[in-house]
Write a protein that holds these residues in place. Structure first.
Motif, PDB file in Angstrom:
ATOM      1  N   CYS A  87       0.846  -1.195   0.000  1.00  0.00           N
ATOM      2  CA  CYS A  87       0.000   0.000   0.000  1.00  0.00           C
ATOM      3  C   CYS A  87       0.882   1.245   0.000  1.00  0.00           C
ATOM      4  O   CYS A  87       0.624   2.198  -0.743  1.00  0.00           O
ATOM      5  CB  CYS A  87      -0.930  -0.011   1.210  1.00  0.00           C
ATOM      6  N   THR A  88       1.933   1.218   0.786  1.00  0.00           N
ATOM      7  CA  THR A  88       2.878   2.340   0.839  1.00  0.00           C
ATOM      8  C   THR A  88       3.551   2.542  -0.506  1.00  0.00           C
ATOM      9  O   THR A  88       3.697   3.678  -0.970  1.00  0.00           O
ATOM     10  CB  THR A  88       3.932   2.111   1.944  1.00  0.00           C
ATOM     11  N   TYR A  89       3.932   1.445  -1.177  1.00  0.00           N
ATOM     12  CA  TYR A  89       4.527   1.567  -2.515  1.00  0.00           C
ATOM     13  C   TYR A  89       3.565   2.267  -3.467  1.00  0.00           C
ATOM     14  O   TYR A  89       3.955   3.168  -4.212  1.00  0.00           O
ATOM     15  CB  TYR A  89       4.865   0.193  -3.103  1.00  0.00           C
ATOM     16  N   GLY A  90       2.318   1.818  -3.464  1.00  0.00           N
ATOM     17  CA  GLY A  90       1.326   2.407  -4.363  1.00  0.00           C
ATOM     18  C   GLY A  90       1.082   3.872  -4.069  1.00  0.00           C
ATOM     19  O   GLY A  90       0.961   4.689  -4.991  1.00  0.00           O
ATOM     20  N   ILE A  91       0.999   4.218  -2.793  1.00  0.00           N
ATOM     21  CA  ILE A  91       0.782   5.614  -2.399  1.00  0.00           C
ATOM     22  C   ILE A  91       1.978   6.480  -2.786  1.00  0.00           C
ATOM     23  O   ILE A  91       1.821   7.532  -3.416  1.00  0.00           O
ATOM     24  CB  ILE A  91       0.519   5.719  -0.885  1.00  0.00           C
ATOM     25  N   LEU A  92       3.176   6.032  -2.419  1.00  0.00           N
ATOM     26  CA  LEU A  92       4.352   6.873  -2.632  1.00  0.00           C
ATOM     27  C   LEU A  92       4.723   7.032  -4.103  1.00  0.00           C
ATOM     28  O   LEU A  92       5.126   8.126  -4.517  1.00  0.00           O
ATOM     29  CB  LEU A  92       5.539   6.355  -1.819  1.00  0.00           C
ATOM     30  N   ARG A 116       9.828  -0.130   2.507  1.00  0.00           N
ATOM     31  CA  ARG A 116      10.636  -1.013   3.350  1.00  0.00           C
ATOM     32  C   ARG A 116      10.619  -0.564   4.820  1.00  0.00           C
ATOM     33  O   ARG A 116      10.617  -1.388   5.715  1.00  0.00           O
ATOM     34  CB  ARG A 116      12.049  -1.105   2.803  1.00  0.00           C
ATOM     35  N   VAL A 117      10.586   0.725   5.042  1.00  0.00           N
ATOM     36  CA  VAL A 117      10.470   1.216   6.426  1.00  0.00           C
ATOM     37  C   VAL A 117       9.136   0.763   7.020  1.00  0.00           C
ATOM     38  O   VAL A 117       9.083   0.238   8.146  1.00  0.00           O
ATOM     39  CB  VAL A 117      10.606   2.760   6.485  1.00  0.00           C
ATOM     40  N   SER A 119       7.376  -1.755   6.036  1.00  0.00           N
ATOM     41  CA  SER A 119       7.473  -3.210   6.173  1.00  0.00           C
ATOM     42  C   SER A 119       8.168  -3.596   7.477  1.00  0.00           C
ATOM     43  O   SER A 119       7.707  -4.491   8.193  1.00  0.00           O
ATOM     44  CB  SER A 119       8.245  -3.798   4.990  1.00  0.00           C
ATOM     45  N   GLY A 120       9.269  -2.929   7.772  1.00  0.00           N
ATOM     46  CA  GLY A 120       9.987  -3.237   9.011  1.00  0.00           C
ATOM     47  C   GLY A 120       9.150  -2.970  10.245  1.00  0.00           C
ATOM     48  O   GLY A 120       9.093  -3.799  11.160  1.00  0.00           O
ATOM     49  N   LEU A 121       8.467  -1.837  10.268  1.00  0.00           N
ATOM     50  CA  LEU A 121       7.621  -1.504  11.413  1.00  0.00           C
ATOM     51  C   LEU A 121       6.435  -2.461  11.529  1.00  0.00           C
ATOM     52  O   LEU A 121       6.098  -2.930  12.621  1.00  0.00           O
ATOM     53  CB  LEU A 121       7.128  -0.059  11.310  1.00  0.00           C
ATOM     54  N   ALA A 122       5.798  -2.762  10.390  1.00  0.00           N
ATOM     55  CA  ALA A 122       4.650  -3.672  10.404  1.00  0.00           C
ATOM     56  C   ALA A 122       5.065  -5.080  10.801  1.00  0.00           C
ATOM     57  O   ALA A 122       4.373  -5.738  11.590  1.00  0.00           O
ATOM     58  CB  ALA A 122       3.981  -3.683   9.030  1.00  0.00           C
ATOM     59  N   ASN A 123       6.192  -5.538  10.287  1.00  0.00           N
ATOM     60  CA  ASN A 123       6.666  -6.871  10.661  1.00  0.00           C
ATOM     61  C   ASN A 123       7.016  -6.933  12.143  1.00  0.00           C
ATOM     62  O   ASN A 123       6.720  -7.933  12.803  1.00  0.00           O
ATOM     63  CB  ASN A 123       7.867  -7.286   9.805  1.00  0.00           C
ATOM     64  N   PHE A 144      16.714  -6.073   2.249  1.00  0.00           N
ATOM     65  CA  PHE A 144      17.774  -5.594   1.371  1.00  0.00           C
ATOM     66  C   PHE A 144      18.688  -6.702   0.845  1.00  0.00           C
ATOM     67  O   PHE A 144      19.075  -6.656  -0.318  1.00  0.00           O
ATOM     68  CB  PHE A 144      18.615  -4.528   2.091  1.00  0.00           C
ATOM     69  N   VAL A 145      19.025  -7.687   1.660  1.00  0.00           N
ATOM     70  CA  VAL A 145      19.965  -8.721   1.216  1.00  0.00           C
ATOM     71  C   VAL A 145      19.239  -9.780   0.386  1.00  0.00           C
ATOM     72  O   VAL A 145      19.558  -9.983  -0.789  1.00  0.00           O
ATOM     73  CB  VAL A 145      20.701  -9.358   2.413  1.00  0.00           C
ATOM     74  N   THR A 146      18.262 -10.452   0.982  1.00  0.00           N
ATOM     75  CA  THR A 146      17.510 -11.480   0.263  1.00  0.00           C
ATOM     76  C   THR A 146      16.780 -10.880  -0.932  1.00  0.00           C
ATOM     77  O   THR A 146      16.671 -11.502  -1.984  1.00  0.00           O
ATOM     78  CB  THR A 146      16.487 -12.162   1.206  1.00  0.00           C
TER      79      THR A 146
END
Length: 175
Positions: A87-92, A116-117, A119-123, A144-146
């Motif tokens: 959702c963040t990707y689509g918005i931004l 990704r930010v 994602s980290g907070l939600a995860n 970032f790595v995988t």
């Protein structure tokens, strides 16, 4: 004219959702969904082409429908985190590209980092609720790595698709 534009956006968003449901299944056949991030591509593209409200809807619905129809991603804790990330990707992408008129690369990079930010907070939140260990190192590895092959694919394919769709008249040119 507004009615035609809304119809265009609705149809294109539905197409992006459909692609977002099919593409991961193909990648998962080869065991490479989490590396190549195939669900991200149509959501990012939807934000560029249709704007932030449609990109947000695409980002929320695609992982939810995928989870319900294919059990990928798992309904909890992964699907809600992916819903917020996409959702963040689509918005931004919609805001950066269509409202702030950033070039495609800056809009894409900003959206990818912002997603990704989130994602980290939600995860961290949902994994914590599920009592699954999740920390900063896991965030960096997963985001970032995988995901590096998927990040590279996004940085190559999305600008090419945006340019091709501009030339085809589906997206206004930025000249």
């Amino acid at each position: 004219m507004s009615r035609i534009k809304n119809t265009h956006n609705l149809v294109f968003t539905a197409l992006c959702i459909a692609i977002g449901l099919l593409l991961p299944s193909v990648f998962h056949l080869f065991g490479s969904g989490s590396q190549f991030l195939p669900m991200h591509l149509p959501v990012l593209l939807c934000g560029f082409l249709c704007g932030w409200p449609w990109g947000a809807a695409c980002g929320l619905l695609t992982p939810l429908l995928s989870s319900l129809l294919t059990q990928m991603p798992p309904i909890f804790p992964t699907a809600p985190a992916m819903m917020l990330e996409l959702c963040t990707y689509g918005i931004l992408t919609g805001i950066f590209y269509r409202k702030l008129h950033l070039n495609v690369y800056l809009a894409l990079l900003g959206a990818m980092l912002g997603g990704r930010v989130v994602s980290g907070l939600a995860n961290a939140l949902f994994m914590g609720i599920a009592h699954v260990p999740y920390g900063f190192e896991m965030f960096l590895t997963a985001s970032f790595v995988t995901a590096l092959p998927g990040i590279i694919i996004q940085l190559v394919i999305i600008p090419l698709l945006v340019l091709a769709l501009q030339k085809a008249g589906f997206l206004p040119s930025r000249k």
